[in-house]
Design an enzyme around this catalytic site. Structure first.
Site, PDB file in Angstrom:
ATOM      1  N   THR A 194     -96.390  57.037  70.109  1.00 21.43           N
ATOM      2  CA  THR A 194     -96.029  56.953  68.699  1.00 21.43           C
ATOM      3  C   THR A 194     -97.252  56.938  67.796  1.00 21.43           C
ATOM      4  O   THR A 194     -98.316  56.443  68.196  1.00 21.43           O
ATOM      5  CB  THR A 194     -95.217  55.649  68.452  1.00 21.43           C
ATOM      6  OG1 THR A 194     -95.135  55.407  67.047  1.00 21.43           O
ATOM      7  CG2 THR A 194     -95.867  54.443  69.085  1.00 21.43           C
ATOM      8  N   TYR A 205     -94.965  46.466  68.538  1.00 21.62           N
ATOM      9  CA  TYR A 205     -94.463  47.745  69.072  1.00 21.62           C
ATOM     10  C   TYR A 205     -95.606  48.725  69.343  1.00 21.62           C
ATOM     11  O   TYR A 205     -95.741  49.275  70.434  1.00 21.62           O
ATOM     12  CB  TYR A 205     -93.453  48.332  68.078  1.00 21.62           C
ATOM     13  CG  TYR A 205     -93.092  49.765  68.360  1.00 21.62           C
ATOM     14  CD1 TYR A 205     -92.426  50.102  69.534  1.00 21.62           C
ATOM     15  CD2 TYR A 205     -93.437  50.784  67.462  1.00 21.62           C
ATOM     16  CE1 TYR A 205     -92.108  51.428  69.809  1.00 21.62           C
ATOM     17  CE2 TYR A 205     -93.116  52.096  67.727  1.00 21.62           C
ATOM     18  CZ  TYR A 205     -92.455  52.413  68.902  1.00 21.62           C
ATOM     19  OH  TYR A 205     -92.151  53.714  69.179  1.00 21.62           O
TER      20      TYR A 205
END
Ligand code: UDP
Length: 340
Positions: free
Chosen positions: A119, A143
Site C-alpha cells: 500500500t 496498518y
C-alpha cells in the site's frame, strides 16, 4: 504459458475477488483461501473456496495439499486504518504473523512465487510528489507499518531462499466490476466513494462526513489517486506473469497517476448519480496525508501498465451500478427519505 492454479488468499474480499475473476477470464484457476471474516462467500464465483485462517499452519497446509498450486496472491489483511490504531495486536497478528505462516506453508509446499498486496500507506507523509518507489517509507499508521514489515520480511526471505515476490503498493483502489457482479462491500465502510454514494442515495445517516478542509491543497481537502479495481486486476496478472517468467522480485506502485480532491470526488458523485451529496465538514482524520499521488513509471516499464477505467466518472459509475444493485435501489425513487 499454460493455465496456472493460483491460491488467492483473501480472494473473497474486494480486490481479491476481482483478481479471481480476471484470472478465470484468461483460463487460470483461482483457488480462494479465506476465513470470510470480512470477505463474502457470494464473491467467490470463479473457483473453489477453502475456508481457513492464514494464522493456522495446518489449514494452509491442507489447502496446498488439496490443490496443485503454482503461485500465491495474498490479499487477506486488516485494512481499516482507525481499527489498527485501536487494535494493533490484531493487525500485527493477522497482517504480519499470518504472512509468516503463509511463507512457511509455501516453503513446505515448494511454492516460490508470491504477489503481495502492499500500500501507499507504507510511505507516510511524502517528501516528493508524485511518489516513486524510492520515496522513504515512514508509515504513520499501524496498518502502514504492518504492510512495511511484510515488505521487509519478503526482502529478507527472498535473499536467503528461492522465494520471488512482487509487492504492489496500491493507491486508492476503487470502483467495481464493470459487469456489476462484484464490488466494494466493507462493513463498516470507511472509504470515500461508497460513503458519498450512500449519502447521495439518502441511506445510513443520510449525510457524509468530510474529514479536513484545511489541507495545503487546491481546495483544502485531501488529494488522492483513485485507481479502478479492474485496472489493478490487469496489473496483478502482469505481475504474476513476470514472476512466472523468471523475473527477479520487484516493488511497484499501482495508481492512476492523477490526483483528485475530496470535493472534486463529491462533485463527480453528484454528476454521476444526478443527486446532491449531503455532507458536514469535520476536523482532519488522524493519519491522513494531504496528498498521495503515484508515479506510475515503474508499473508502465515492468508491467506494461496502462489504466483503462481509472477516471472518476468510470470509477464512480461502476461503483454506483454495483451499489444500486446490492442496496436494492434499482428502480426506486431516490434519494430515499429517512421515514420511507
Ligand atoms: N474521506 C472523507 N469522508 C469519508 C471517507 C473518507 O472525507 O467518509 C476522505 C479521507 O479523509 C481522505 C479521502 O477521503 O482524505 C480518501 O479516504 P479513503 O478512506 O477513501 O482512502 P484512504 O486514502 O484513507 O486510503
Amino acid at each position: 504459458m499454460g493455465s496456472k492454479t493460483v491460491l488467492v488468499v483473501g480472494g473473497a474480499g474486494y480486490i481479491g475477488s476481482h483478481i479471481c475473476k480476471a484470472l478465470a477470464a484468461r483460463g487460470d484457476n483461482p483457488v480462494v483461501f479465506d476465513d470470510l471474516s470480512s470477505g463474502h462467500e457470494h464473491a467467490v464465483q470463479w473457483g473453489p473456496l477453502v475456508r481457513g485462517d492464514i494464522r493456522k499452519r495446518a489449514e494452509l497446509d491442507a489447502a496446498f495439499a488439496a490443490h496443485d498450486i503454482d503461485a500465491v496472491m495474498h490479499f487477506a489483511a486488516c485494512i481499516e486504518v482507525g481499527e489498527g490504531e485501536r487494535e494493533p495486536l490484531r493487525f500485527w497478528d493477522n497482517n504480519v504473523g499470518g504472512v509468516i505462516t503463509l511463507l512457511q506453508a509455501m516453503k513446505a509446499a515448494s511454492v516460490e512465487t508470491l504477489v503481495f498486496s502492499s500500500t501507499c500507506a507504507t510511505y507516510g507523509e511524502p517528501e516528493t510528489l508524485p511518489l516513486t518507489e524510492a520515496e522513504p517509507q515512514t508509515p504513520v499508521s499501524v496498518y502502514g507499518r504492518t504492510k512495511l514489515a511484510v515488505e521487509t520480511m519478503l526482502s529478507d526471505v527472498s535473499k536467503a531462499e528461492s522465494l520471488r515476490y512482487a509487492a504492489l503498493r496500491y493507491f486508492n483502489a476503487s470502483g467495481a466490476s464493470p459487469d456489476g457482479d462484484i464490488g466494494e462491500e466493507h462493513d463498516p465502510e470507511s472509504h470515500l466513494i461508497p460513503n458519498a454514494l450512500k449519502a447521495a442515495a439518502g441511506l445510513g445517516e443520510g449525510r457524509m462526513k468530510l474529514f479536513g478542509t484545511d489541507y495545503p491543497t487546491r481546495d483544502g481537502t485531501c488529494v488522492r489517486d483513485y485507481v479502478h479495481v479492474s485496472d489493478l486486476a490487469d496489473a496483478h496478472l502482469a505481475a504474476l506473469d513476470r514472476l512466472l517468467d523468471g523475473a527477479d522480485s520487484f516493488v511497484c506502485n499501482l495508481g492512476s497517476g492523477t490526483g483528485f480532491t475530496v470535493r472534486e470526488i463529491l462533485e463527480a458523485v453528484e454528476t454521476v448519480t444526478g443527486m446532491p451529496v449531503p455532507y458536514d465538514e469535520h476536523p482532519r482524520r488522524p493519519g491522513d496525508a494531504p496528498t498521495l499521488l503515484a508515479d506510475t513509471s515503474t508499473a508502465e516499464r515492468l508491467l506494461g501498465f496502462k489504466t483503462r477505467r481509472s477516471t472518476p466518472e468510470l470509477v464512480i459509475g461502476d461503483a454506483w451500478a454495483f451499489h444500486r444493485r446490492v442496496w436494492g435501489l434499482e428502480g426506486k425513487a431516490l434519494p430515499i427519505k429517512p421515514d420511507a
